[in-house]
Design a protein around this motif. Structure first.
Motif, PDB file in Angstrom:
ATOM      1  N   ASP A   8      -2.371 -42.750  24.859  1.00  0.00           N
ATOM      2  CA  ASP A   8      -1.364 -41.883  25.456  1.00  0.00           C
ATOM      3  C   ASP A   8      -0.255 -42.686  26.115  1.00  0.00           C
ATOM      4  O   ASP A   8      -0.439 -43.852  26.475  1.00  0.00           O
ATOM      5  CB  ASP A   8      -2.009 -40.985  26.527  1.00  0.00           C
ATOM      6  CG  ASP A   8      -3.116 -40.117  25.977  1.00  0.00           C
ATOM      7  OD1 ASP A   8      -3.147 -39.882  24.746  1.00  0.00           O
ATOM      8  OD2 ASP A   8      -3.963 -39.668  26.778  1.00  0.00           O
ATOM      9  N   ASP A   9       0.906 -42.047  26.302  1.00  0.00           N
ATOM     10  CA  ASP A   9       1.917 -42.612  27.179  1.00  0.00           C
ATOM     11  C   ASP A   9       1.468 -42.415  28.626  1.00  0.00           C
ATOM     12  O   ASP A   9       0.634 -41.545  28.921  1.00  0.00           O
ATOM     13  CB  ASP A   9       3.271 -41.939  26.949  1.00  0.00           C
ATOM     14  CG  ASP A   9       3.952 -42.420  25.673  1.00  0.00           C
ATOM     15  OD1 ASP A   9       3.553 -43.475  25.143  1.00  0.00           O
ATOM     16  OD2 ASP A   9       4.883 -41.746  25.205  1.00  0.00           O
ATOM     17  N   TYR A 110       2.152 -51.783  25.716  1.00  0.00           N
ATOM     18  CA  TYR A 110       3.052 -50.788  26.277  1.00  0.00           C
ATOM     19  C   TYR A 110       4.427 -51.387  26.565  1.00  0.00           C
ATOM     20  O   TYR A 110       4.545 -52.562  26.946  1.00  0.00           O
ATOM     21  CB  TYR A 110       2.489 -50.217  27.586  1.00  0.00           C
ATOM     22  CG  TYR A 110       1.454 -49.148  27.374  1.00  0.00           C
ATOM     23  CD1 TYR A 110       1.789 -47.801  27.484  1.00  0.00           C
ATOM     24  CD2 TYR A 110       0.142 -49.467  27.049  1.00  0.00           C
ATOM     25  CE1 TYR A 110       0.839 -46.802  27.293  1.00  0.00           C
ATOM     26  CE2 TYR A 110      -0.809 -48.485  26.844  1.00  0.00           C
ATOM     27  CZ  TYR A 110      -0.446 -47.147  26.967  1.00  0.00           C
ATOM     28  OH  TYR A 110      -1.386 -46.174  26.759  1.00  0.00           O
ATOM     29  N   ARG A 171       4.148 -47.191  22.553  1.00  0.00           N
ATOM     30  CA  ARG A 171       3.594 -46.582  23.765  1.00  0.00           C
ATOM     31  C   ARG A 171       4.464 -46.977  24.957  1.00  0.00           C
ATOM     32  O   ARG A 171       5.020 -48.071  25.024  1.00  0.00           O
ATOM     33  CB  ARG A 171       2.149 -47.020  23.993  1.00  0.00           C
ATOM     34  CG  ARG A 171       1.179 -46.589  22.897  1.00  0.00           C
ATOM     35  CD  ARG A 171       1.145 -45.062  22.745  1.00  0.00           C
ATOM     36  NE  ARG A 171       0.073 -44.610  21.882  1.00  0.00           N
ATOM     37  CZ  ARG A 171       0.183 -44.449  20.563  1.00  0.00           C
ATOM     38  NH1 ARG A 171       1.324 -44.735  19.955  1.00  0.00           N
ATOM     39  NH2 ARG A 171      -0.838 -44.006  19.853  1.00  0.00           N
TER      40      ARG A 171
END
Length: 268
Positions: A8-9, A110, A171
């Motif tokens: 997920d972000d 990320y 992400r």
């Protein structure tokens, strides 16, 4: 969190200087419709801040020490640096091998982005560059700062631009420090004046201002995939409570903060 990270972000919003009692009252009175719809049970969780002012508290949070539940523990943490003997690192904790969570998430693939607010994020001097310097990308301009009556709208617009510019597969860990609650906040209450200054009522009005625009941020962060969001205060502040004004002091109104974490489903 070991399932969340990489899938997920991630969004961390610090509502700088927000008092727990004000946040709880507004949520209970139905005056935070956009935030309350995401709060578990429609209410804030009462927690203790890891610091009594912005710099100390964010240094702790970026090391994985988010506000602690205001009840006897130990309380397992969502994130933790690998540290022998840690009593709050559990099997569900995401453990990173870097000095801070920001670089740990970068190592996990990320894109780390900071949208600053108060002076500790303004990059206008060596101290103001420490916290945003942890991120791969950081943004600050006067329109995001404490003196702007439209600071949060400007911050959200920048966050929307950040999200829109990312490749779909990338992400994102977005951190946004909301400056609107911090003094001066008198201009958020109709009829208030600079001469009368800030008060608990203007503080509440500033939170309602944030609530009116935070839906845009949530929509942007859930536009690509599911997002795990943490929304909390870094510390509270005093408005004459027991003779105290301000923060960086040991008063209940400073140490007690609102906290919530929740998922934003795609296109929420």
């Amino acid at each position: 969190m070991n399932e969340v990270v990489g899938r997920d972000d991630l969004l961390l919003v610090t509502l700088d200087t927000l008092r727990h009692d004000v946040a709880a009252e507004l949520a209970a009175d139905g005056r935070l419709p956009n935030l309350a719809r995401h709060l578990p049970g429609g209410a804030w969780e009462k927690r203790h801040a890891p610091g009594s002012f912005t710099y100390a508290s964010h240094q702790a949070m970026f090391a994985g020490f988010l506000p602690t539940p205001a009840a006897p523990g130990p309380h397992p943490r969502l994130f933790a640096a690998r540290f022998a003997g840690s009593e709050t690192t559990a099997g569900r904790t995401y453990v990173f091998d870097t000095p801070d969570l920001v670089s740990g998430l970068a190592a996990a693939g990320y894109r780390t982005v900071c949208v600053g607010g108060v002076g500790f994020f303004n990059k206008q001097g060596a101290l103001g560059d420490v916290l945003p310097g942890m991120f791969q990308e950081s943004h600050w301009e006067p329109a995001f700062g404490v003196a702007s009556p439209t600071s949060f709208e400007a911050q959200v617009e920048r966050a929307e631009q950040v999200v829109a510019a990312l490749p779909a597969e990338q992400r994102l860990f977005l951190f946004l420090n909301v400056s609107a609650l911090h003094q001066p906040n008198w201009f958020h209450l109709p009829g208030a004046t600079r001469e009368a200054g800030d008060s608990r009522a203007t503080h509440a009005a500033a939170l309602q201002y944030v609530d009116r625009h935070i839906g845009r941020l949530f929509r942007a962060m859930s536009s690509r995939r599911r997002c795990f969001a943490i929304v909390c205060s870094d510390h509270g502040t005093t408005y004459g409570d027991d003779g105290y004004t301000g923060h960086r002091l040991g008063h209940e109104a400073v140490w007690t903060v609102p906290y919530a974490h929740f998922f934003l489903e795609p296109s929420a």
